[in-house]
Structures are given as structure tokens and as C-alpha cells.
Design an enzyme around this catalytic site. Structure first.
Site, PDB file in Angstrom:
ATOM      1  CD  GLU A  65      -1.806  -2.399   1.230  1.00 53.83           C
ATOM      2  OE1 GLU A  65      -0.990  -2.775   2.089  1.00 53.83           O
ATOM      3  OE2 GLU A  65      -2.328  -3.196   0.421  1.00 53.83           O
ATOM      4  CB  THR A  93       4.275 -18.139  -0.756  1.00 54.88           C
ATOM      5  OG1 THR A  93       4.126 -16.850  -0.141  1.00 54.88           O
ATOM      6  CG2 THR A  93       3.463 -19.175  -0.001  1.00 54.88           C
ATOM      7  CG  HIS A  95       4.895 -13.074   0.699  1.00 54.42           C
ATOM      8  ND1 HIS A  95       5.455 -14.183   1.283  1.00 54.42           N
ATOM      9  CD2 HIS A  95       5.340 -12.006   1.410  1.00 54.42           C
ATOM     10  CE1 HIS A  95       6.191 -13.808   2.318  1.00 54.42           C
ATOM     11  NE2 HIS A  95       6.143 -12.504   2.420  1.00 54.42           N
TER      12      HIS A  95
HETATM   13  C1  DLZ Z   1       0.432 -10.299   2.806  1.00 54.45           C
HETATM   14  C2  DLZ Z   1       1.780  -9.826   3.260  1.00 54.45           C
HETATM   15  C3  DLZ Z   1       2.785 -10.743   3.569  1.00 54.45           C
HETATM   16  C4  DLZ Z   1       2.569 -12.212   3.479  1.00 54.45           C
HETATM   17  N1  DLZ Z   1       3.986 -10.349   3.998  1.00 54.45           N
HETATM   18  C5  DLZ Z   1       4.251  -9.018   4.104  1.00 54.45           C
HETATM   19  C6  DLZ Z   1       5.530  -8.559   4.513  1.00 54.45           C
HETATM   20  O1  DLZ Z   1       6.449  -9.320   4.834  1.00 54.45           O
HETATM   21  N2  DLZ Z   1       5.728  -7.232   4.583  1.00 54.45           N
HETATM   22  C7  DLZ Z   1       4.753  -6.313   4.240  1.00 54.45           C
HETATM   23  O2  DLZ Z   1       5.023  -5.101   4.314  1.00 54.45           O
HETATM   24  N3  DLZ Z   1       3.543  -6.736   3.866  1.00 54.45           N
HETATM   25  C8  DLZ Z   1       3.266  -8.040   3.783  1.00 54.45           C
HETATM   26  N4  DLZ Z   1       2.027  -8.477   3.390  1.00 54.45           N
HETATM   27  C9  DLZ Z   1       0.938  -7.465   3.209  1.00 54.45           C
HETATM   28  C10 DLZ Z   1       0.913  -6.768   1.840  1.00 54.45           C
HETATM   29  O3  DLZ Z   1       1.916  -5.789   1.749  1.00 54.45           O
HETATM   30  C11 DLZ Z   1      -0.473  -6.068   1.646  1.00 54.45           C
HETATM   31  O4  DLZ Z   1      -0.729  -5.253   2.744  1.00 54.45           O
HETATM   32  C12 DLZ Z   1      -1.614  -7.063   1.480  1.00 54.45           C
HETATM   33  O5  DLZ Z   1      -1.345  -7.985   0.463  1.00 54.45           O
HETATM   34  C13 DLZ Z   1      -2.948  -6.317   1.145  1.00 54.45           C
HETATM   35  O6  DLZ Z   1      -2.811  -5.592  -0.089  1.00 54.45           O
END
Ligand code: DLZ
Length: 169
Positions: A65, A93, A95
Site C-alpha cells: 500500500e 511463498t 509473496h
Molecule cells: C500479505 C503480506 C505478507 C505475506 N507479507 C508481508 C511482509 O512481509 N511485509 C509487508 O510489508 N507486507 C506483507 N504483506 C501485506 C501486503 O503488503 C499487503 O498489505 C496485502 O497484500 C494487502 O494488499
């Protein structure tokens, strides 16, 4: 270049930022890390002459975001620069790859299209220890480095836009 070779956390001379409008977007995912980056960034802006009250900080749920938060700050606060802070830790994963790529691309596009520095202060790490090392640990505090970068970029832009002396020196 590795963090051990280049560490702006131990900065010495940074320009006066008392007239600058630099704001911060911070992700609350991994907040024990990102809020340490945030403190480092705010302390650095204040040590360069900004007042804490003059620094708008917006919180977002995750790093993904950050681009929209930065865009909102640029338009609603007429920021000279926006510092984006986050911490994406590799998991089971992929991500992290998707988030990092999206954020890096989003912030780059926003910066180039707006003409304002949008600083990438997102830790893209393999594990929590690497994050701790970069949030006040052995590799400094990347929030400080992001703030120093923002100040230097705004100073550069204001320097270019300053009218030149009419007598040539
Ligand atoms: C979903 C997610 C995951 C698994 N890991 C992180 C992370 O390590 N650091 C981070 O800043 N945000 C993570 N997020 C959240 C995503 O950035 C995001 O807020 C969601 O996918 C909703 O759009």
C-alpha cells in the site's frame, strides 16, 4: 553494493531541511522493525531542522500500500519528498517477490511522473535477523538513510531551481 560498504546511517553533513516539506508513509506489517525505521527517519529530519509537528506520517497495513499512500501525501500535502518505509520478509511463498517488485515499480513511476523524490526505504530481507541488523543493528538504521537521501534530493532540486546570480559568480 552491500550494506557494510555503504552506510549513510553515520552521516555527517546533511543540508539544512528547515524549509523542506518531507513526509513519511510507513507500513505496519512487521511493525517492530518498521517503527524503528520510522523513529530513525523522524529523528534525522528533526536533526536537520524540521519540526516533528511539520512531518506528516501516514500508516498503511502493508508495504504493497505504500505507493498509493505516497501519492496521496504528494497531492494532499504538496510534499517536497516522501519517504516510504516497510519491511518485507521472505517466507514460504513468493509473496515477497511480488510485493517488492510492485512497490519498487510503483514508487519509481510515482517519483518520475510527479518529479518529486519518493524514497525506497523498504527492507527486502531473507529473514528477521537481516531486518533487525538494518533497523538499528549492525548495518545501521535504514530509516536514517532514507531520510538523509530525501533531504539530499530535495536540496539538489531546490539548488537547481534557485535563480543564478546576475553577476556570474
Ligand atoms: C500479505 C503480506 C505478507 C505475506 N507479507 C508481508 C511482509 O512481509 N511485509 C509487508 O510489508 N507486507 C506483507 N504483506 C501485506 C501486503 O503488503 C499487503 O498489505 C496485502 O497484500 C494487502 O494488499
Amino acid at each position: 553494493m552491500s550494506s557494510s560498504k555503504k552506510n549513510l546511517s553515520e552521516h555527517q553533513d546533511i543540508p539544512d531541511a528547515s524549509e523542506f516539506k518531507i513526509h513519511i508513509a510507513v507500513s505496519d506489517w512487521n511493525e517492530e522493525i518498521t517503527h524503528t525505521l520510522l523513529k530513525g527517519a523522524i529523528d534525522t529530519l528533526v536533526s536537520a531542522g524540521m519540526t516533528e509537528e511539520g512531518i506528516t506520517v501516514v500508516h498503511v497495513p502493508g508495504s504493497f500500500e505504500l505507493p498509493i499512500a505516497a501519492k496521496t501525501l504528494l497531492s494532499s500535502k504538496a510534499s517536497d519528498a516522501v519517504i516510504c518505509l516497510g519491511c518485507v520478509i521472505k517466507g514460504d511463498t513468493r509473496h515477497d517477490e511480488y510485493i517488492n517488485q510492485a512497490v519498487a515499480t510503483g514508487l519509481t513511476q510515482l517519483s518520475v511522473l510527479s518529479g518529486k523524490p519518493v524514497i525506497f526505504g523498504v527492507l527486502t530481507v531473507e529473514n528477521e535477523q537481516q531486518a533487525v541488523d538494518r533497523a538499528g543493528g549492525k548495518h545501521g538504521n535504514k530509516g536514517i538513510e532514507a531520510a538523509v537521501t530525501a533531504i539530499k534530493m530535495v536540496d539538489m532540486q531546490k539548488g537547481i531551481n534557485k535563480p543564478k546570480s546576475s553577476i556570474g559568480f
